[in-house]
Scaffold this motif. Structure first.
Motif, PDB file in Angstrom:
ATOM      1  N   GLY A   6       7.944  -6.810 -13.694  1.00  0.00           N
ATOM      2  CA  GLY A   6       6.992  -6.344 -14.600  1.00  0.00           C
ATOM      3  C   GLY A   6       5.735  -5.872 -13.903  1.00  0.00           C
ATOM      4  N   GLY A   7       5.833  -5.928 -12.548  1.00  0.00           N
ATOM      5  CA  GLY A   7       4.575  -5.442 -11.931  1.00  0.00           C
ATOM      6  C   GLY A   7       5.037  -4.278 -11.064  1.00  0.00           C
ATOM      7  N   GLU A   8       3.856  -3.822 -10.457  1.00  0.00           N
ATOM      8  CA  GLU A   8       4.063  -2.538  -9.710  1.00  0.00           C
ATOM      9  C   GLU A   8       3.441  -2.625  -8.329  1.00  0.00           C
ATOM     10  OE1 GLU A   8       1.979   0.712 -11.528  1.00  0.00           O
ATOM     11  OE2 GLU A   8       2.264   2.035  -9.695  1.00  0.00           O
ATOM     12  N   LEU A   9       4.171  -2.156  -7.336  1.00  0.00           N
ATOM     13  CA  LEU A   9       3.781  -1.997  -6.031  1.00  0.00           C
ATOM     14  C   LEU A   9       2.824  -0.600  -5.687  1.00  0.00           C
ATOM     15  CD1 LEU A   9       3.687  -3.368  -3.175  1.00  0.00           C
ATOM     16  CD2 LEU A   9       5.728  -2.256  -2.638  1.00  0.00           C
ATOM     17  N   HIS A  10       1.608  -0.681  -5.588  1.00  0.00           N
ATOM     18  CA  HIS A  10       0.933   0.379  -5.695  1.00  0.00           C
ATOM     19  C   HIS A  10       0.971   1.234  -4.217  1.00  0.00           C
ATOM     20  CE1 HIS A  10      -0.489  -1.621  -9.304  1.00  0.00           C
ATOM     21  NE2 HIS A  10      -0.803  -0.325  -9.706  1.00  0.00           N
ATOM     22  N   GLY A  11       1.057   0.248  -3.208  1.00  0.00           N
ATOM     23  CA  GLY A  11       0.988   0.866  -1.935  1.00  0.00           C
ATOM     24  C   GLY A  11       1.602   0.011  -0.833  1.00  0.00           C
ATOM     25  N   PHE A  12       2.246   0.533   0.285  1.00  0.00           N
ATOM     26  CA  PHE A  12       3.064  -0.043   1.143  1.00  0.00           C
ATOM     27  C   PHE A  12       2.385   0.603   2.550  1.00  0.00           C
ATOM     28  CE2 PHE A  12       6.336  -0.697   4.221  1.00  0.00           C
ATOM     29  CZ  PHE A  12       7.127  -1.802   3.907  1.00  0.00           C
ATOM     30  N   HIS A  13       1.423  -0.203   3.189  1.00  0.00           N
ATOM     31  CA  HIS A  13       0.797   0.452   4.278  1.00  0.00           C
ATOM     32  C   HIS A  13       1.392  -0.643   5.771  1.00  0.00           C
ATOM     33  CE1 HIS A  13      -1.779   1.775   1.239  1.00  0.00           C
ATOM     34  NE2 HIS A  13      -1.360   0.722   0.709  1.00  0.00           N
ATOM     35  N   TYR A  14       1.906   0.413   6.573  1.00  0.00           N
ATOM     36  CA  TYR A  14       2.431  -0.429   7.714  1.00  0.00           C
ATOM     37  C   TYR A  14       1.679   0.263   9.053  1.00  0.00           C
ATOM     38  CZ  TYR A  14       5.651   3.571   8.065  1.00  0.00           C
ATOM     39  OH  TYR A  14       6.214   4.787   8.286  1.00  0.00           O
ATOM     40  N   CYS A  15       1.769  -0.455   9.970  1.00  0.00           N
ATOM     41  CA  CYS A  15       1.311  -0.127  11.406  1.00  0.00           C
ATOM     42  C   CYS A  15       2.553  -0.117  12.262  1.00  0.00           C
ATOM     43  CB  CYS A  15       0.352  -1.080  11.852  1.00  0.00           C
ATOM     44  SG  CYS A  15      -0.045  -0.800  13.893  1.00  0.00           S
ATOM     45  N   PRO A  16       2.705   1.042  12.932  1.00  0.00           N
ATOM     46  CA  PRO A  16       4.140   1.295  13.572  1.00  0.00           C
ATOM     47  C   PRO A  16       3.715   0.825  15.016  1.00  0.00           C
ATOM     48  CG  PRO A  16       3.248   3.447  13.263  1.00  0.00           C
ATOM     49  CD  PRO A  16       2.338   2.257  12.618  1.00  0.00           C
ATOM     50  N   HIS A  17       2.813   0.330  15.318  1.00  0.00           N
ATOM     51  CA  HIS A  17       2.322   0.334  16.976  1.00  0.00           C
ATOM     52  C   HIS A  17       2.707  -1.226  17.391  1.00  0.00           C
ATOM     53  CE1 HIS A  17      -0.378   3.546  15.029  1.00  0.00           C
ATOM     54  NE2 HIS A  17       0.379   4.067  15.870  1.00  0.00           N
TER      55      HIS A  17
ATOM     56  N   PRO B 205       1.135  -4.228  20.050  1.00  0.00           N
ATOM     57  CA  PRO B 205      -0.154  -4.773  20.389  1.00  0.00           C
ATOM     58  C   PRO B 205      -0.916  -4.013  21.550  1.00  0.00           C
ATOM     59  CG  PRO B 205       1.355  -6.539  20.661  1.00  0.00           C
ATOM     60  CD  PRO B 205       2.154  -5.260  20.385  1.00  0.00           C
ATOM     61  N   GLU B 206      -0.005  -3.310  22.418  1.00  0.00           N
ATOM     62  CA  GLU B 206      -0.817  -2.871  23.640  1.00  0.00           C
ATOM     63  C   GLU B 206      -1.024  -1.473  23.458  1.00  0.00           C
ATOM     64  OE1 GLU B 206       2.339  -4.906  24.858  1.00  0.00           O
ATOM     65  OE2 GLU B 206       0.665  -6.497  24.648  1.00  0.00           O
ATOM     66  N   ASP B 207      -0.762  -0.769  22.241  1.00  0.00           N
ATOM     67  CA  ASP B 207      -0.984   0.406  22.223  1.00  0.00           C
ATOM     68  C   ASP B 207      -2.490   0.848  21.682  1.00  0.00           C
ATOM     69  OD1 ASP B 207       1.919   1.114  22.491  1.00  0.00           O
ATOM     70  OD2 ASP B 207       2.261   0.939  20.224  1.00  0.00           O
ATOM     71  N   GLY B 208      -3.194  -0.232  21.433  1.00  0.00           N
ATOM     72  CA  GLY B 208      -4.837   0.165  21.206  1.00  0.00           C
ATOM     73  C   GLY B 208      -5.018   1.170  20.047  1.00  0.00           C
ATOM     74  N   CYS B 209      -4.175   0.875  18.953  1.00  0.00           N
ATOM     75  CA  CYS B 209      -4.312   1.606  17.714  1.00  0.00           C
ATOM     76  C   CYS B 209      -5.228   0.760  16.929  1.00  0.00           C
ATOM     77  CB  CYS B 209      -3.062   1.826  17.008  1.00  0.00           C
ATOM     78  SG  CYS B 209      -2.566   0.085  16.104  1.00  0.00           S
ATOM     79  N   GLU B 210      -5.913   1.404  15.890  1.00  0.00           N
ATOM     80  CA  GLU B 210      -6.966   0.898  15.034  1.00  0.00           C
ATOM     81  C   GLU B 210      -6.299   0.360  13.625  1.00  0.00           C
ATOM     82  OE1 GLU B 210     -10.319   3.418  14.193  1.00  0.00           O
ATOM     83  OE2 GLU B 210     -10.148   4.165  16.438  1.00  0.00           O
ATOM     84  N   CYS B 211      -5.137   0.612  13.491  1.00  0.00           N
ATOM     85  CA  CYS B 211      -4.605   0.198  12.304  1.00  0.00           C
ATOM     86  C   CYS B 211      -3.745  -1.272  12.268  1.00  0.00           C
ATOM     87  CB  CYS B 211      -3.479   1.186  11.847  1.00  0.00           C
ATOM     88  SG  CYS B 211      -2.277   1.803  12.773  1.00  0.00           S
TER      89      CYS B 211
ATOM     90  N   SER C  66      -8.693  -3.669  10.175  1.00  0.00           N
ATOM     91  CA  SER C  66      -8.894  -3.346   8.762  1.00  0.00           C
ATOM     92  C   SER C  66      -8.874  -2.140   8.339  1.00  0.00           C
ATOM     93  CB  SER C  66     -10.335  -4.012   8.487  1.00  0.00           C
ATOM     94  OG  SER C  66     -11.281  -3.122   9.244  1.00  0.00           O
ATOM     95  N   LEU C  67      -8.240  -1.140   9.218  1.00  0.00           N
ATOM     96  CA  LEU C  67      -7.865   0.341   8.802  1.00  0.00           C
ATOM     97  C   LEU C  67      -7.062   0.506   7.719  1.00  0.00           C
ATOM     98  CD1 LEU C  67      -9.274   3.226   9.650  1.00  0.00           C
ATOM     99  CD2 LEU C  67      -7.186   3.462  11.148  1.00  0.00           C
ATOM    100  N   MET C  68      -5.774  -0.457   7.621  1.00  0.00           N
ATOM    101  CA  MET C  68      -4.930   0.062   6.619  1.00  0.00           C
ATOM    102  C   MET C  68      -5.487  -0.410   5.434  1.00  0.00           C
ATOM    103  SD  MET C  68      -1.096  -1.493   7.949  1.00  0.00           S
ATOM    104  CE  MET C  68      -1.533  -2.931   8.704  1.00  0.00           C
ATOM    105  N   LEU C  69      -6.420  -1.412   5.291  1.00  0.00           N
ATOM    106  CA  LEU C  69      -7.038  -1.856   3.870  1.00  0.00           C
ATOM    107  C   LEU C  69      -8.238  -0.725   3.649  1.00  0.00           C
ATOM    108  CD1 LEU C  69      -6.213  -4.582   5.502  1.00  0.00           C
ATOM    109  CD2 LEU C  69      -7.601  -5.643   3.616  1.00  0.00           C
TER     110      LEU C  69
ATOM    111  N   ALA D  97      -8.512  -9.267   9.276  1.00  0.00           N
ATOM    112  CA  ALA D  97      -8.293  -7.853   8.721  1.00  0.00           C
ATOM    113  C   ALA D  97      -8.990  -7.826   7.459  1.00  0.00           C
ATOM    114  CB  ALA D  97      -6.749  -7.508   8.689  1.00  0.00           C
ATOM    115  N   GLY D  98      -8.418  -8.722   6.595  1.00  0.00           N
ATOM    116  CA  GLY D  98      -9.296  -8.915   5.058  1.00  0.00           C
ATOM    117  C   GLY D  98     -10.643  -9.093   5.275  1.00  0.00           C
ATOM    118  N   LYS D  99     -11.160  -9.911   6.229  1.00  0.00           N
ATOM    119  CA  LYS D  99     -12.569  -9.976   6.105  1.00  0.00           C
ATOM    120  C   LYS D  99     -13.456  -9.015   6.757  1.00  0.00           C
ATOM    121  CE  LYS D  99     -13.857 -14.955   5.561  1.00  0.00           C
ATOM    122  NZ  LYS D  99     -14.711 -15.824   6.153  1.00  0.00           N
TER     123      LYS D  99
END
Ligand code: MG
Ligand code: ZN
Length: 181
Positions: free
Chosen positions: A80-91, A93-99, A104-107, A133-135
């Protein structure tokens, strides 16, 4: 006032951890996930924020994650719920991405997209990178202390606001905060 959200880590938090799994038949909610979804669905949007370095490693492709997302959206619907978003980082640890968590970029992107008030939202995860990430995003945080964190490298962002054994306990913590309002 905009919507609030529960940001769930996926592997080892929302579902049982099967490393690098994209076989939808092996996706199972973890203990208490059904309770959390049913009790919190009228109060919060639900978003998954997940590091998926299996893509960077060539173990699976982004299309595989589309099937995972669809399966999980269906699992939420069955409760009875809804998944509003599915956010993933495809990188990796060495790729130096921000997500990638502990970033915290995904949030933040999810918040921008959906108008979510981060300060009134929660991040739930099973390792301290999720907490950080949350904090960093300004959310309240709950660590599911199920033995998946093994390094315990601390800094000012890695002290969870609450600790629970499973998502049943996490949901009770969030509901207790609601009732105090
Ligand atoms: Mg995890
Ligand atoms: Zn990334």
């Amino acid at each position: 006032m905009g919507p609030r959200a529960i940001f769930f880590d996926k592997d080892g938090t929302l579902i049982e951890d099967v490393p690098f799994n994209v076989d939808v038949s092996k996706i199972k909610f973890s203990n208490g996930a059904d309770f959390a979804i049913q009790k919190l669905k009228d109060l919060f949007q639900f978003h998954i924020v997940t590091n998926q370095k299996g893509i960077a490693l060539g173990l699976f492709q982004e299309i595989d994650l589309t099937f995972v997302r669809n399966k999980m959206a269906h699992m939420f619907q069955e409760l009875g719920g809804e998944l509003h978003g599915f956010h993933y980082c495809p990188h990796g640890p060495e790729d130096g991405c921000e997500c990638r968590k502990p970033g915290s970029l995904m949030l933040e992107k999810a918040a921008k997209e959906h108008g979510i008030i981060l300060q009134r939202s929660w991040m739930i995860g099973d390792i301290l990178d999720d907490i950080e990430a949350g904090k960093r995003a300004g959310c309240k945080t709950i660590l599911i202390n199920n033995g998946h964190e093994t390094e315990w490298v601390m800094n000012e962002f890695r002290e969870p606001d609450h600790v629970a054994q499973d998502l049943f306990g996490a949901a009770l913590i969030i509901l207790a905060q609601e009732w105090r309002l």
